[in-house]
Scaffold this motif. Sequence first.
Motif, short mmCIF file in Angstrom:
data_model
loop_
_atom_site.label_atom_id
_atom_site.label_comp_id
_atom_site.label_asym_id
_atom_site.label_seq_id
_atom_site.Cartn_x
_atom_site.Cartn_y
_atom_site.Cartn_z
N LEU A 1 -3.78 4.93 -18.74
CA LEU A 1 -3.72 3.47 -18.84
C LEU A 1 -2.42 2.95 -18.23
O LEU A 1 -2.43 1.97 -17.46
CB LEU A 1 -3.82 3.05 -20.32
CG LEU A 1 -3.80 1.54 -20.57
CD1 LEU A 1 -4.96 0.86 -19.88
CD2 LEU A 1 -3.84 1.27 -22.08
N LEU B 1 2.07 -10.55 -14.10
CA LEU B 1 2.45 -11.91 -13.72
C LEU B 1 3.96 -12.08 -13.77
O LEU B 1 4.57 -12.71 -12.88
CB LEU B 1 1.77 -12.91 -14.66
CG LEU B 1 1.96 -14.39 -14.35
CD1 LEU B 1 1.39 -14.75 -12.98
CD2 LEU B 1 1.30 -15.26 -15.42
N PRO C 1 -2.50 -10.83 -10.24
CA PRO C 1 -2.07 -10.39 -11.57
C PRO C 1 -3.12 -10.67 -12.65
O PRO C 1 -3.57 -11.80 -12.80
CB PRO C 1 -0.80 -11.22 -11.82
CG PRO C 1 -0.26 -11.51 -10.47
CD PRO C 1 -1.48 -11.68 -9.60
N MET C 2 -3.51 -9.63 -13.39
CA MET C 2 -4.57 -9.75 -14.39
C MET C 2 -4.07 -9.57 -15.81
O MET C 2 -4.87 -9.59 -16.74
CB MET C 2 -5.67 -8.73 -14.10
CG MET C 2 -6.47 -9.04 -12.83
SD MET C 2 -7.66 -7.72 -12.48
CE MET C 2 -8.60 -8.50 -11.14
N PHE C 3 -2.77 -9.34 -15.98
CA PHE C 3 -2.22 -9.33 -17.34
C PHE C 3 -0.78 -9.83 -17.25
O PHE C 3 -0.17 -9.83 -16.16
CB PHE C 3 -2.33 -7.95 -18.01
CG PHE C 3 -1.91 -6.78 -17.18
CD1 PHE C 3 -0.56 -6.42 -17.10
CD2 PHE C 3 -2.83 -6.03 -16.47
CE1 PHE C 3 -0.15 -5.34 -16.34
CE2 PHE C 3 -2.43 -4.94 -15.69
CZ PHE C 3 -1.09 -4.59 -15.63
N LEU D 1 0.44 -3.47 -6.84
CA LEU D 1 -0.52 -4.05 -5.89
C LEU D 1 -0.57 -5.57 -5.98
O LEU D 1 -0.81 -6.26 -5.00
CB LEU D 1 -1.92 -3.48 -6.14
CG LEU D 1 -2.12 -2.01 -5.75
CD1 LEU D 1 -3.46 -1.49 -6.29
CD2 LEU D 1 -2.08 -1.84 -4.22
N ILE E 1 0.84 -1.20 0.00
CA ILE E 1 0.00 0.00 0.00
C ILE E 1 0.88 1.25 0.00
O ILE E 1 0.60 2.22 -0.72
CB ILE E 1 -0.92 -0.01 1.24
CG1 ILE E 1 -1.81 -1.25 1.24
CG2 ILE E 1 -1.73 1.28 1.34
CD1 ILE E 1 -2.63 -1.43 0.01
N GLU F 1 2.23 -8.91 -17.96
CA GLU F 1 3.34 -8.11 -17.44
C GLU F 1 3.33 -8.13 -15.91
O GLU F 1 4.39 -8.18 -15.27
CB GLU F 1 3.25 -6.67 -17.97
CG GLU F 1 3.58 -6.53 -19.46
CD GLU F 1 2.43 -6.94 -20.38
OE1 GLU F 1 1.31 -7.19 -19.88
OE2 GLU F 1 2.64 -7.02 -21.61
N PRO G 1 -3.84 -7.28 -2.61
CA PRO G 1 -5.30 -7.14 -2.61
C PRO G 1 -5.93 -7.53 -3.96
O PRO G 1 -7.11 -7.82 -4.02
CB PRO G 1 -5.51 -5.66 -2.29
CG PRO G 1 -4.23 -4.99 -2.65
CD PRO G 1 -3.15 -6.01 -2.44
N VAL G 2 -5.15 -7.49 -5.03
CA VAL G 2 -5.61 -7.99 -6.34
C VAL G 2 -4.53 -8.92 -6.89
O VAL G 2 -3.36 -8.79 -6.56
CB VAL G 2 -5.89 -6.85 -7.35
CG1 VAL G 2 -7.16 -6.10 -7.00
CG2 VAL G 2 -4.71 -5.87 -7.39
N ARG H 1 0.06 0.70 -11.26
CA ARG H 1 -0.50 0.51 -9.92
C ARG H 1 -0.89 -0.95 -9.72
O ARG H 1 -0.65 -1.54 -8.66
CB ARG H 1 -1.72 1.42 -9.70
CG ARG H 1 -1.37 2.90 -9.61
CD ARG H 1 -2.59 3.73 -9.24
NE ARG H 1 -3.05 3.41 -7.89
CZ ARG H 1 -4.20 3.86 -7.37
NH1 ARG H 1 -4.99 4.64 -8.09
NH2 ARG H 1 -4.55 3.52 -6.15
N HIS H 2 -1.50 -1.54 -10.75
CA HIS H 2 -1.89 -2.95 -10.64
C HIS H 2 -0.66 -3.85 -10.45
O HIS H 2 -0.69 -4.80 -9.66
CB HIS H 2 -2.67 -3.38 -11.88
CG HIS H 2 -3.07 -4.83 -11.84
ND1 HIS H 2 -4.12 -5.29 -11.07
CD2 HIS H 2 -2.56 -5.92 -12.45
CE1 HIS H 2 -4.23 -6.60 -11.20
NE2 HIS H 2 -3.30 -7.01 -12.04
N SER I 1 -2.69 3.08 -14.45
CA SER I 1 -3.50 1.98 -13.88
C SER I 1 -2.73 0.68 -13.91
O SER I 1 -2.76 -0.11 -12.96
CB SER I 1 -4.78 1.79 -14.68
OG SER I 1 -5.60 2.92 -14.59
N LYS I 2 -2.05 0.42 -15.01
CA LYS I 2 -1.32 -0.84 -15.13
C LYS I 2 -0.17 -0.91 -14.13
O LYS I 2 0.07 -1.95 -13.50
CB LYS I 2 -0.80 -1.01 -16.56
CG LYS I 2 -1.90 -1.41 -17.54
CD LYS I 2 -1.30 -1.78 -18.90
CE LYS I 2 -2.32 -2.45 -19.80
NZ LYS I 2 -1.70 -2.88 -21.08
#
Lengths: 322, 322, 322, 322, 322, 322
Positions: E251, E281, E275-277, E261, E232, E279, E272-273, E257-258, E254-255
């Motif tokens: 964009l 991962l 890996p969704m893409f 996180l 955080i 990079e 808290p989230v 930060r993702h 956001s990426k």
Amino acid sequence: MGSKQLISELKPGDRVDSYFSVNYRKPVTEYKYGFMFEFRAADKSGQITIKYWGGQDADSVQKLFASFDREQVVKVKGEAQEYKGQIDISISEKNGGSLVRVAEGEYDLNQLIKSYENIEEMKATFKKLVSEVRDSSLRELLDAFFEDEQFMNAFSDAPASITLHSAAVGGLIHHTINVAEICVRIAELHPELDKDLVLTGALLHDIGKVQSFKVTSNISQTEHGNLLGHIILGDQELMARIAKIEDFPELAASKLRHILLSHHGKKEWGSPVEPMFPEALAVHEADDIDAKLDNMITKREDAVTEDDWIWDARHNRLIYLK
Amino acid sequence: MGSKQLISELKPGDRVDSYFSVNYRKPVTEYKYGFMFEFRAADKSGQITIKYWGGQDADSVQKLFASFDREQVVKVKGEAQEYKGQIDISISEKNGGSLVRVAEGEYDLNQLIKSYENIEEMKATFKKLVSEVRDSSLRELLDAFFEDEQFMNAFSDAPASITLHSAAVGGLIHHTINVAEICVRIAELHPELDKDLVLTGALLHDIGKVQSFKVTSNISQTEHGNLLGHIILGDQELMARIAKIEDFPELAASKLRHILLSHHGKKEWGSPVEPMFPEALAVHEADDIDAKLDNMITKREDAVTEDDWIWDARHNRLIYLK
Amino acid sequence: MGSKQLISELKPGDRVDSYFSVNYRKPVTEYKYGFMFEFRAADKSGQITIKYWGGQDADSVQKLFASFDREQVVKVKGEAQEYKGQIDISISEKNGGSLVRVAEGEYDLNQLIKSYENIEEMKATFKKLVSEVRDSSLRELLDAFFEDEQFMNAFSDAPASITLHSAAVGGLIHHTINVAEICVRIAELHPELDKDLVLTGALLHDIGKVQSFKVTSNISQTEHGNLLGHIILGDQELMARIAKIEDFPELAASKLRHILLSHHGKKEWGSPVEPMFPEALAVHEADDIDAKLDNMITKREDAVTEDDWIWDARHNRLIYLK
Amino acid sequence: MGSKQLISELKPGDRVDSYFSVNYRKPVTEYKYGFMFEFRAADKSGQITIKYWGGQDADSVQKLFASFDREQVVKVKGEAQEYKGQIDISISEKNGGSLVRVAEGEYDLNQLIKSYENIEEMKATFKKLVSEVRDSSLRELLDAFFEDEQFMNAFSDAPASITLHSAAVGGLIHHTINVAEICVRIAELHPELDKDLVLTGALLHDIGKVQSFKVTSNISQTEHGNLLGHIILGDQELMARIAKIEDFPELAASKLRHILLSHHGKKEWGSPVEPMFPEALAVHEADDIDAKLDNMITKREDAVTEDDWIWDARHNRLIYLK
Amino acid sequence: MGSKQLISELKPGDRVDSYFSVNYRKPVTEYKYGFMFEFRAADKSGQITIKYWGGQDADSVQKLFASFDREQVVKVKGEAQEYKGQIDISISEKNGGSLVRVAEGEYDLNQLIKSYENIEEMKATFKKLVSEVRDSSLRELLDAFFEDEQFMNAFSDAPASITLHSAAVGGLIHHTINVAEICVRIAELHPELDKDLVLTGALLHDIGKVQSFKVTSNISQTEHGNLLGHIILGDQELMARIAKIEDFPELAASKLRHILLSHHGKKEWGSPVEPMFPEALAVHEADDIDAKLDNMITKREDAVTEDDWIWDARHNRLIYLK
Amino acid sequence: MGSKQLISELKPGDRVDSYFSVNYRKPVTEYKYGFMFEFRAADKSGQITIKYWGGQDADSVQKLFASFDREQVVKVKGEAQEYKGQIDISISEKNGGSLVRVAEGEYDLNQLIKSYENIEEMKATFKKLVSEVRDSSLRELLDAFFEDEQFMNAFSDAPASITLHSAAVGGLIHHTINVAEICVRIAELHPELDKDLVLTGALLHDIGKVQSFKVTSNISQTEHGNLLGHIILGDQELMARIAKIEDFPELAASKLRHILLSHHGKKEWGSPVEPMFPEALAVHEADDIDAKLDNMITKREDAVTEDDWIWDARHNRLIYLK
């Protein structure tokens, strides 16, 4: 009675003309061309949804709906069709369908629920196992159950589980014999075990299932079966019979209760306490081994394919058929 | 009686001269210089092992051993010492030690077991909660428990748990009130709930603990508490009281039994069935929240350190003290 | 040889004068008053750390260090003392200590490692189980193992596990017999099983343990035992013996290899594949039941306490002793 | 506007003539008889796939495709049909179908998304809860959020979750009030808690949801909602408002941030840190209890069956309806 | 300064005369012979408890207690002794002990905290990696961090973790370089990845650790480090720097930060989230591989034993040393 | 050969006229109008069930059934239709259907199984990696595998997995190169690693897959692949080649076997032992990272939707497409 069309063999487009046992119904509702209702039905091969599509006359549809109830048997004419990836049966004037309650005697119960054929033979084997218990209190307790003809009959007619494969009349006594036989062998190999206690525990471990299943024209879980579970029902039954025996030793009573309560082996499998002495552990393990083997053997026996493998989705594994 | 040396405050080398409650003993054995025995003892601050090192006269050691028993209180003179990383007490001629049983009245029970001070006040609060139940059958059932003075006293004197922190006389009624109060609030926020059922379930959920703990000069789990568990004992108690009420509605009985059996929420936490209707879920959640909060609040209150953090080893977490 | 002081019975302050088996050593290092080294030692009752505190003469300490090695036996004079919550043995000039290697024959091996007494009797029982296999290929395979006297002796002398309780010479054949006996019973109860296959699988399931344990003056895991595991070693041994049999049926070979590889039942328990046919499942379950029961029975038998309960820390459970 | 056909009630063969909100589209592709495209649409009852089957004129299909976009509303004429076990809508010349964008005002938004009716009343209740906070800094912070009319409106219009059951406008404030009310009760029962801190934490715990959901003609998760999560968005919002308050106490800021970040209770449920003081634990538990109860109550209320049970597939449990 | 006695090498009975860094203190309390206090101290080899046993003069003990504080360094004379299985240091008049605060410059900080020696070299390597990023916005962002000399110095002096093994000044930049290097290689092997994004994510992934650790005369976790976590804190730092860059693409923000996180890979490991893409991962996997390898390599390098194995208790595994 | 209709693109009602590879068949059975059989077929896009509905002449149906076998290719004329939510192909006289075996050469194998195009190029890259190994024994071992042309060809033609996405000829060498390249990088970053060992382990880690997959006109798992698993098959292959090399160092052999056996990293992922030294850990981690990244990248590349997200059901996660 005529021959029975089995639910598991229905294909879309088949004409249906056979009898089925009613599980439960959903109330009458309106649709585009009038009033309809649906209900869930069963036979020994599976379950199916049946839909009755009536006309504008609400009263006559309601009357038909009221003419039969859960656990009764109905004769259905209609057509098998597919809906959202499932086969169901549609009854309508257009397909010449009809629906009528069938009285007892007008159907073959063996087509609706499976049954073991050698129940009398199994009763004799079971009595022999009972007679191996030497301790007089434990024998008195076993006799309180199994010399009570009413209980013995209910016990012999009960299934061992609700899922279709082993949901057969006689399944409970069949399974109990196997568990007891394995326990006898284990007690011979491990002489430190109290053989009478292990054997008595094995013979009684699933008595709660007599109350947790209901066999009518189909097999279902009772309300107590769902809300309380067969482990609690078995313990309750055990306490009640023990209470009627004069001077039943308190220690044996506690240990037997513990064996029944702990026979699923782990809390996450539904036992409120886990086995705390070797005799309880032995009953749990023997129960486990028989249930798991039965399941896999049945799947291997029932497979129909040229391939050497089937996929057992429930246990997430391949089974080898060669 | 003299002042009490607390177990938790003993340091290696301390002279011990105080009384303790006996948990259980190990039999007399031989050692290099004679015969010895050890036993486990407790007071309100914790548990400790006490070792008696006798001489060559086996008889006199055996006699001393036979002079006291579990749950009784003994006066101990000896020395605190460290052994394998633990503090224990050694009694020997060399250190001028002695060991003698103490009669009731010669010790202060409040030094041996903790107790809530406002039990009478809690009883009144509890009765008020009972009186909020409107349904006459449920009220009759509650009265069968809590207007039975003997049960009510046992209930009010019971602890809520065996671990030292909450092992206090009065802990059970304290915890039950909190659970019931939260349930009342939840039922107000969710008017779809059957408030009478939730509240009755909350008031009864832990009644099995009356039988699963034994309070003498120390607090221990009973044999039934270990072998059967307080959930089963509570269900058994509930069935027994319901059986004596004429025409107690069967549905309410089933639901209450389910609430008691499912109040741990998950099978792995010891409930043989999991909550199947919202009233059962509410009782489980309220129980859970009170137990967890109590635990963390106690740890924060009891911490003595200049650091802003303590490590809660049991829950594997830091607790922030600021 | 003199009587043996057992490691498990040493208390701080005890004079030590006995022999022990050497597990492994740590190199010589300097300390305040000279040079010292420590090593790990064992006897049938447990393991202990032994520290030799030498003087300023590095050479003589190094020479002593070089005078013995792993798996040999040493005679130790010194004193038991506590260090960081453990008992160890200190050897120093001050406490009149000494350390000297002991030749074979000068100690009683039965004091260093446990052993079953009836190994010859177990061999006979085992041979009888082998003779129950009717299929000629499977029999030929079994004979290739168990009529090979060298293998049969190694098999009969192997332990079943490395932990102290079952780390006994003869433990492997003892356990294998039990597993095979349970499998025979299961095969009788479930006639759909290929009994010859189940029984052969049971008799061979743990053969990898012959290579994974080493029995000298103590019992240890071999390098291959750690790096590859007994399951892989058993499969390798099986392949080797099958390769030497002419025309051994390929299907039986595959199935036996699968039984060996899958006998731990689940991947997380070390089987690279999980049982895919009922005969493999039966061997796994019989292995499981015998291992778990043995463990709990041993703990109940070995308990020494007046209390009715012991805590089994490894399995995180209470065991009831009554 | 005409009456609305609800997605959940469409059956194969139904003529469709109604409006739907567009979720997202897939690009135009070729098929046997020309060009087609499909898109996902929603109304308050569920979601459905709609397929437009055009002719050989690629341009006109592309033009139609370009005439509407995500989050807009379209009027659809076509036919419901089944495909791979799902109902979808097919629009083609053959079935007299058509597809046209509908302007705002020409449809009833309440048919597309659910809404609580008593939002104004809930706002008042909410303000009353805010006013119970006595600490001036915390009050100033709460006012910074909830006296900011723009934020308060967005907060009051936000849903509490994306799944259909609770995806209602007003769901967030409804849930927040319940959590706060339970926290107030808990703080009364446990006077050791800092009531102002618990209540402030409860009122703010889900503010990140204002940014993580988007309500247009349907409800969807925003990109930030997916990529960052409402917990992080809430923390970010909190930091921003605190930064604007002069001399906001640092300790209170840290504690509030921790309450927001830890309110899912466990890392595996999405909180990067777990509750480290009782006030944080209280907010988590109150959040948990309200969400779980709401879910089960809704399922019990919505069930339509004569059976006494429904199966809750998501939570893998039976729900009892009596 | 004199030579430093290391905590890890103290044995019971050792005379202590050395300096240590103070972690935190417990308040003064009374004991049998007067007043005492204890505190926790550290050097580069570990932590230890130090107890000061004063006399009857409460004032002078309190004064001594007030003369030093957390994070300062004290010179201790006393004796090492064992208490409940741990080594601690006792300071008393009897053992000629004393305790006095030491000013900066009078001790060798390198004896109190470990440090990488090649920090300047690592900075150069790091800058080279930054320069491989081609995208101008991402470069601008990286420069905002690493061309800010104050940040770059804090970053280069930060440790990578709080546990002793990697708790070295320079550990963070060392680890970050490795992660970035692996990411570069992965991006070459998988050209579908956005290399600039992966590399930027790798270089920034642990920036939150600059704020979550505090390096004084010892290394500790900050309050924000515990309550909020470095994930955080890193996200917060990232947002702050991005906010100052004009027209930073949304964009990419956001990426990034993702990526920050989600870099722990799973919710249960504190992200808290997840890996969704690809990079995101890749950064997670590279972080994971470096941390795990470092840990095992260090254990193999540090092992001192003649045995071929050490037991890694934390990961519950054997490590092979040959 | 004509163009190929791909299974993944068939829609209900489509006329089918194309060729498919046969996976396995179910035996001939009777139906209402005669005799039928079904079989499972595949092409590079997926799998499908094909049903042949014959007439009353049992012999001719049986003859047709006998005219083709598993792994052969058949030409099918018929109609795609939906059954229980799946698309299958129906062949009947009514729909003008026919079924005939197709000889090799009459179909395009590339339409039946996917293949990497640059296999020769990958072979060269692979050889270069082999040549980086300096240790002569390890080189000799690698050459024993990869200079054996027959093995090298089988290795280069093998797929890396059975699921459709990566089930491509050449997949194994592609994946192995990536793992080896990552290992080389890791070994450079961590000079404590034995680079030759890591690289050799990486190049050999999946050799068991050569035996565990069978590529004919489709890709399937072999019987050994299912029953024993590629990890065991690889170890077996490794032992066999090592046995033929004179004086191959035993330590290297053990370590390589351990690397192969442990490369899935955890027992629950199918490794009978877990990595016990850093070189084994490195191979596992590199394998893991390549497999996971490949999977997510493929899903992102293959997605066809206007939405910014797809749902990856297998891994229970959203993938972001922007």
